[in-house]
Design a protein around this motif. Structure first.
Motif, PDB file in Angstrom:
ATOM      1  N   TYR A 288       0.827  -1.212   0.000  1.00 21.67           N
ATOM      2  CA  TYR A 288       0.000   0.000   0.000  1.00 21.67           C
ATOM      3  C   TYR A 288       0.863   1.265   0.000  1.00 21.67           C
ATOM      4  N   ILE A 289       2.047   1.183   0.605  1.00 17.34           N
ATOM      5  CA  ILE A 289       2.961   2.337   0.547  1.00 17.34           C
ATOM      6  C   ILE A 289       3.368   2.591  -0.909  1.00 17.34           C
ATOM      7  N   GLU A 290       3.688   1.492  -1.650  1.00 20.90           N
ATOM      8  CA  GLU A 290       4.024   1.642  -3.068  1.00 20.90           C
ATOM      9  C   GLU A 290       2.863   2.283  -3.832  1.00 20.90           C
ATOM     10  N   MET A 291       1.609   1.966  -3.401  1.00 17.76           N
ATOM     11  CA  MET A 291       0.412   2.510  -4.056  1.00 17.76           C
ATOM     12  C   MET A 291       0.067   3.906  -3.527  1.00 17.76           C
ATOM     13  N   LYS A 292       0.844   4.374  -2.526  1.00 16.52           N
ATOM     14  CA  LYS A 292       0.634   5.676  -1.878  1.00 16.52           C
ATOM     15  C   LYS A 292      -0.728   5.756  -1.180  1.00 16.52           C
ATOM     16  N   ASP A 293      -1.272   4.583  -0.791  1.00 13.03           N
ATOM     17  CA  ASP A 293      -2.511   4.526  -0.002  1.00 13.03           C
ATOM     18  C   ASP A 293      -2.094   4.346   1.460  1.00 13.03           C
ATOM     19  N   ASN A 295      -3.361   5.306   4.346  1.00 15.68           N
ATOM     20  CA  ASN A 295      -4.348   4.910   5.365  1.00 15.68           C
ATOM     21  C   ASN A 295      -4.439   3.392   5.468  1.00 15.68           C
ATOM     22  N   LYS A 296      -4.549   2.708   4.317  1.00 15.72           N
ATOM     23  CA  LYS A 296      -4.604   1.249   4.330  1.00 15.72           C
ATOM     24  C   LYS A 296      -3.263   0.656   4.772  1.00 15.72           C
ATOM     25  N   ALA A 297      -2.196   1.339   4.414  1.00 14.67           N
ATOM     26  CA  ALA A 297      -0.879   0.872   4.865  1.00 14.67           C
ATOM     27  C   ALA A 297      -0.821   0.870   6.394  1.00 14.67           C
ATOM     28  N   LEU A 298      -1.293   1.972   7.004  1.00 12.92           N
ATOM     29  CA  LEU A 298      -1.304   2.059   8.473  1.00 12.92           C
ATOM     30  C   LEU A 298      -2.243   1.029   9.082  1.00 12.92           C
ATOM     31  N   PHE A 299      -3.419   0.807   8.465  1.00 11.08           N
ATOM     32  CA  PHE A 299      -4.396  -0.159   8.981  1.00 11.08           C
ATOM     33  C   PHE A 299      -3.774  -1.561   9.070  1.00 11.08           C
ATOM     34  N   ASN A 300      -3.118  -2.001   7.985  1.00 10.65           N
ATOM     35  CA  ASN A 300      -2.521  -3.339   7.975  1.00 10.65           C
ATOM     36  C   ASN A 300      -1.280  -3.409   8.864  1.00 10.65           C
ATOM     37  N   LEU A 301      -0.537  -2.313   8.903  1.00 12.17           N
ATOM     38  CA  LEU A 301       0.646  -2.298   9.763  1.00 12.17           C
ATOM     39  C   LEU A 301       0.246  -2.419  11.227  1.00 12.17           C
ATOM     40  N   TYR A 324       6.607   2.295  10.240  1.00 10.19           N
ATOM     41  CA  TYR A 324       5.787   3.394  10.779  1.00 10.19           C
ATOM     42  C   TYR A 324       6.476   4.741  10.516  1.00 10.19           C
ATOM     43  N   SER A 325       7.764   4.810  10.837  1.00  4.03           N
ATOM     44  CA  SER A 325       8.500   6.059  10.658  1.00  4.03           C
ATOM     45  C   SER A 325       8.490   6.494   9.195  1.00  4.03           C
ATOM     46  N   ASP A 326       8.637   5.509   8.281  1.00  2.00           N
ATOM     47  CA  ASP A 326       8.654   5.810   6.849  1.00  2.00           C
ATOM     48  C   ASP A 326       7.297   6.362   6.377  1.00  2.00           C
ATOM     49  N   ILE A 327       6.184   5.738   6.838  1.00  2.00           N
ATOM     50  CA  ILE A 327       4.839   6.197   6.427  1.00  2.00           C
ATOM     51  C   ILE A 327       4.605   7.635   6.871  1.00  2.00           C
ATOM     52  N   TYR A 328       4.906   7.922   8.165  1.00  2.54           N
ATOM     53  CA  TYR A 328       4.649   9.273   8.673  1.00  2.54           C
ATOM     54  C   TYR A 328       5.556  10.313   8.014  1.00  2.54           C
ATOM     55  N   LYS A 329       6.759   9.879   7.641  1.00  2.00           N
ATOM     56  CA  LYS A 329       7.640  10.805   6.930  1.00  2.00           C
ATOM     57  C   LYS A 329       7.058  11.157   5.564  1.00  2.00           C
TER      58      LYS A 329
END
Length: 697
Positions: A288-293, A295-301, A324-329
Motif C-alpha cells: 500500500y505504501i508503493e500505491m501511496k494509499d 491509510n490502508k498501509a497504516l491499517f494493515n501495519l 511506521y516512521s517511513d509512512i509518517y515521513k
C-alpha cells in the motif's frame, strides 16, 4: 518480500513409524538393545519436529552411546546424523558439521556408500550456508557420483537440485542453476514426486526473476502454485502467493499483489501461523505504501504490529517501527516519524543490550559449585574414617566370640560397645543419605551450569561477525577457529567503514569462561572505537583499546593487581589504494609473497596495564601486490604440545607451514592447517584456544 529456495537435507530412514513420543517410550523398556537405539533415533526425529531441542539432543546422545557400546556402525552413523540435524535446525552449523563429519568417516571406513553420499550432501549444505560455494559444490559432486553408481534416482535428483541452489546463490551463472534444476525436475517427475516438482518449479521462477525475465518467472511461480493447490499443500500455497508479490509490484500489478497477500492471509489464519500472518500484514503495508494509499498501509501495519507485539518478537517489531516512521515521513507528519524512529533506535539498542547482559548472567554460574565440591570431599574422608572404625569393631566382636569363656567377665564392656556401634551405624546411615542428596543436587547444578554455558556459547558465536563478512570483503579467506572449552577467550572480528576493512585476531587472558568475559569486552570496545573514528589508523585503534581496557578493569599497576588484558593482531585494508596498515600487541602479521615470508612483529606490550611503561603502538604500512597472502593468529596453534618429541609446535614451524601452502586456495589451506593440527596433537589434550585467519585482498 520473502523469496526462498528449497534445500534438501538427506537422512537414513527410521525403522519405526512416527508414533508419538509417549508410545515409543512405553515400548522402549521391553525392547532389545538394538531396537532401543532405533527407538531413540525415532524419538529424536519426533522431538525435532516439535522443536524440543533439549530432548532431541539427549535422545541422539543416548543413541550414540549405546551404538558405541554395541560396536554397531550402521546405528552409530544414524546417531551422528540425527545429532547433526538437531544442531542444524538451531543454526549451530559448526556443531552440525562436526557430527556429520564423524558420520561420514564411519560410513567411509565401513564401506556404507549410501550413508557416505547422504553425509557428503549434508556437509555441502553447511558450506552453502557459510557462503563457501566452491567447497559446497565439491561435496555435492562427490555425493552425486556415489548416488549415480548406486542408481539412487531420488537422491540424485536432490543432489542436482542442491547444486542448482549453489549456482543460484553465487549469482554468476544462473544458466547453470537452471540446467541443474531442470535435471532434478525430470527425475522427480519420473518418480511422481509432485511436491518436490512444485518446489523446483518455484526455484526456476526465482532464477528467471534474477534474469529479469519477469513474465516467465511469474508463469513458473504460478505453475508451482497450481501444483501446490492440487496437493492442498497449504504452506506451499501461501509461500507461492507471497513470492508472486515482488513480481506484481515490479509490473505495477498492485491489485493482484493485494489479492495474493489477502489469500495468503486466509491460509495463515487457518494454520494459526501468527508469525507469518504478522509478516503478511507487514507486506500488505509495504504494498500500500508503493500505491501511496497510506491509510490502508497504516491499517494493515497496525494489525501486524499487534500480532508481533503479542508474540514478543523484538527483531520484527524493530522492522514495524521503521515502516511506521517511513509512512509518517511520507505523509509529512515529521513529529510522528521521529517518534517511531526513536522507538526503532531504542528497541534495536535494547535487543543488543539484553543479549549482552544475558551472556554475563549465564556465564557467572560457572563458579557456584566450588565450595560444595570441597564439602563433599571432606564428607568422603569422614565416611572412610567411620568405615575403618567399623572394621575394628568387627575384629573386636570376633575376638570376643572366640573367647566365649570370658563373656561373663566382659559382658558389661561388650554391651557398651554394641550400643556405640549401633549409634555409629545410625549416624553413618544419616550421613550417607545426606551425602547422596547433596551429590544429586551437585549433579543437577553441574548439568544446569553446563547447559547454560552451552547456550552462552551460542550467544558468543552470535556476537562474532558472520563468516560471510570475511568472504564479502576479501577475494579469498579462511577462518580456523577451535575453542579449547565450550566458550572461548580467542575471538575474531571484522567490520567495514567507508572503503576500508578492519580485521583482527584477538587472544584474551585465559580461555573458557574468564576469557569469554574479556572477549565480550573486546568486541564491544572495537565496535565503539571504529564506529566513532573519523580516520582509521591501526595503531590508534590499539592505543584507544588499551585505554578502555585499563579503565574498565581499574588497572593502576599496583603489586598483586589483576593483569588481565589481550594480545592482538589488527589490520586496516584499503583496497582502493592497495595499502594495508598493521599494528600488533605481541602478535605478528605474516606476509607471504611468491613463497617468501615477511614477518611484521607486534609491539612487545599487551592491551592492558604494562608496568615497564606503555608506549604508542607502531603503525606498519604494506604496499599490497597481487597474489600476496596475509595471516594473523593467536598463540594457540604454535603452543600446542604433540608430535614425536612431545614438544610445542612453535611459531617457526607454523611460518614454514604457511609458506609451503600459500599457493593453494584459502579453503584448501584451512583444511591442511586443520589436518596438521589434529595430526600433531594426537592423543594430547588441546591446551589453548586456536585462531588462525588467512586472506588475500
Amino acid at each position: 518480500m520473502r523469496f526462498f529456495v528449497v534445500t534438501f537435507l538427506f537422512f537414513s530412514f527410521n525403522l519405526f513409524s512416527q508414533d508419538n513420543a509417549d508410545s515409543l517410550k512405553t515400548i522402549f523398556n521391553n525392547s532389545s538393545e538394538i531396537k532401543k537405539i532405533e527407538l531413540l533415533n525415532n524419538l529424536t526425529s519426533i522431538y525435532i519436529d516439535e522443536s524440543n531441542w533439549e530432548e532431541a539432543e539427549a535422545s541422539a546422545l543416548k543413541s550414540i552411546d549405546l551404538s558405541i557400546k554395541l560396536e554397531n556402525d550402521s546405528l552409530l552413523i544414524q546417531g551422528y546424523q540425527k545429532l547433526g540435524l538437531v544442531f542444524y535446525h538451531q543454526s549451530s552449523y559448526a556443531e552440525a558439521l562436526n557430527n556429520w563429519k564423524k558420520s561420514l568417516e564411519i560410513a567411509q571406513q565401513s564401506g556404507q556408500k549410501s550413508d557416505e553420499a547422504l553425509m557428503l550432501n549434508n556437509i555441502g549444505v553447511i558450506y552453502r550456508q557459510w557462503g563457501d560455494f566452491k567447497t559446497a559444490i565439491q561435496y555435492y559432486q562427490q555425493a552425486l557420483e556415489i548416488q549415480e553408481d548406486l542408481g539412487d534416482k531420488e537422491n540424485i535428483a536432490k543432489s542436482l537440485s542442491n547444486i542448482g541452489n549453489v549456482y543460484y546463490d553465487y549469482g554468476v551463472d544462473y544458466e547453470k542453476a537452471l540446467d541443474y534444476y531442470n535435471q532434478g525436475m525430470d527425475l522427480f517427475q519420473e518418480l511422481g514426486d509432485t511436491i518436490r516438482v512444485a518446489y523446483l518449479t518455484n526455484n526456476i521462477g526465482f532464477v528467471l526473476k534474477e534474469l529479469k525475465q519477469y513474465d516467465e518467472a511469474q508463469k513458473k511461480i504460478l505453475e508451482s502454485l497450481t501444483l501446490f493447490r492440487s496437493l492442498n499443500h497449504l504452506p506451499g500455497i501461501a509461500n507461492a502467493l507471497h513470492n508472486l508479490v515482488d513480481i506484481n509490484i515490479i509490473k505495477n500489478e498492485y491489485k493482484q499483489a493485494i489479492n495474493n497477500l489477502k489469500e495468503a492471509e486466509e491460509i495463515y489464519v487457518t494454520l494459526n501461523d501468527k508469525l507469518n500472518l504478522a509478516l503478511n500484514y507487514q507486506s500488505l503495508a509495504k504494498t500500500y505504501i508503493e500505491m501511496k494509499d497510506f491509510n490502508k498501509a497504516l491499517f494493515n501495519l497496525d494489525k501486524g504490529y499487534e500480532l508481533a507485539n503479542e508474540l514478543g518478537i523484538k527483531n520484527d517489531l524493530i522492522d514495524f517501527y521503521a515502516i511506521y516512521s517511513d509512512i509518517y515521513k511520507k505523509t509529512g507528519n515529521y513529529k510522528k516519524s521521529l517518534e517511531y524512529f526513536e522507538y526503532y533506535s531504542e528497541l534495536k539498542d535494547t535487543v543488543f543490550r539484553e543479549d549482552y547482559l544475558e551472556q554475563i548472567a549465564e556465564l557467572q554460574t560457572k563458579y557456584e559449585t566450588k565450595e560444595k565440591e570441597q564439602e563433599i570431599e571432606l564428607q568422603k574422608a569422614e565416611i572412610a574414617q567411620k568405615n575403618l572404625e567399623n572394621k575394628r569393631q568387627k575384629i573386636l566382636i570376633l575376638s570376643i566370640g572366640l573367647g566365649f569363656v570370658l563373656i561373663l567377665l566382659f559382658s558389661a564392656l561388650l554391651y557398651k560397645q554394641f550400643r556405640e556401634k549401633k549409634k555409629a551405624n545410625a549416624l553413618l546411615r544419616e550421613q550417607n543419605l545426606e551425602i547422596k542428596n547433596q551429590r544429586d543436587q551437585i549433579y543437577e547444578q553441574k548439568r544446569a551450569i553446563t547447559d547454560s554455558i552451552k547456550y552462552a556459547s551460542k550467544i558468543q558465536t552470535a556476537l562474532l561477525p558472520p563468516y560471510e563478512n570475511f568472504h564479502g570483503e576479501f577475494s579469498e579467506c579462511f577462518l580456523l577457529f577451535k575453542p579449547k572449552d565450550i566458550v572461548s577467550g580467542d575471538f575474531y572480528w571484522t567490520t567495514k567503514k567507508d572503503s576500508q576493512t578492519v580485521i583482527a585476531a584477538v587472544d584474551c587472558t585465559g580461555h573458557g569462561v574468564p576469557g569469554a568475559f574479556m572477549s565480550m569486552l573486546g568486541v564491544a570496545f572495537l565496535n565503539e572505537i571504529v564506529n566513532s573514528s573519523k580516520e582509521l589508523k591501526a595503531n590508534e585503534i590499539l592505543n584507544e583499546l588499551r585505554i578502555r581496557v585499563v579503565t574498565s578493569l581499574h588497572q593502576t599497576g599496583r603489586e598483586g593487581e589483576s593483569q588481565d588484558g589481550m594480545d592482538i593482531a589488527l589490520c586496516v585494508v584499503d583496497k582502493d589504494n592497495s595499502k594495508l596498515q598493521f599494528a600488533g600487541a605481541f602478535n605478528p602479521l605474516v606476509v607471504v609473497r611468491n613463497k617468501e615470508i615477511t614477518v611484521l612483529p607486534g609491539d612487545k606490550m599487551p592491551i592492558g596495564i604494562f608496568r615497564q611503561g606503555a608506549k604508542e603502538f607502531k603503525n606498519n604500512v604494506v604496499e599490497i601486490q597481487e597474489g600476496d597472502a596475509f595471516y594473523i593468529f593467536s598463540d594457540g596453534y604454535a603452543d600446542q604440545f604433540g608430535g614425536k618429541s612431545k614438544k610445542k609446535f612453535l611459531i617457526k614451524r607454523l611460518k614454514e607451514l604457511l609458506s609451503s601452502i600459500s599457493d593453494k586456495t584459502m579453503s584448501e589451506q584451512k583444511e591442511l592447517l586443520e589436518q596438521n593440527f589434529t595430526s600433531w596433537k594426537g592423543n594430547y589434550r588441546q591446551i589453548d584456544d586456536v585462531l588462525v585467519i588467512g586472506f588475500r585482498v
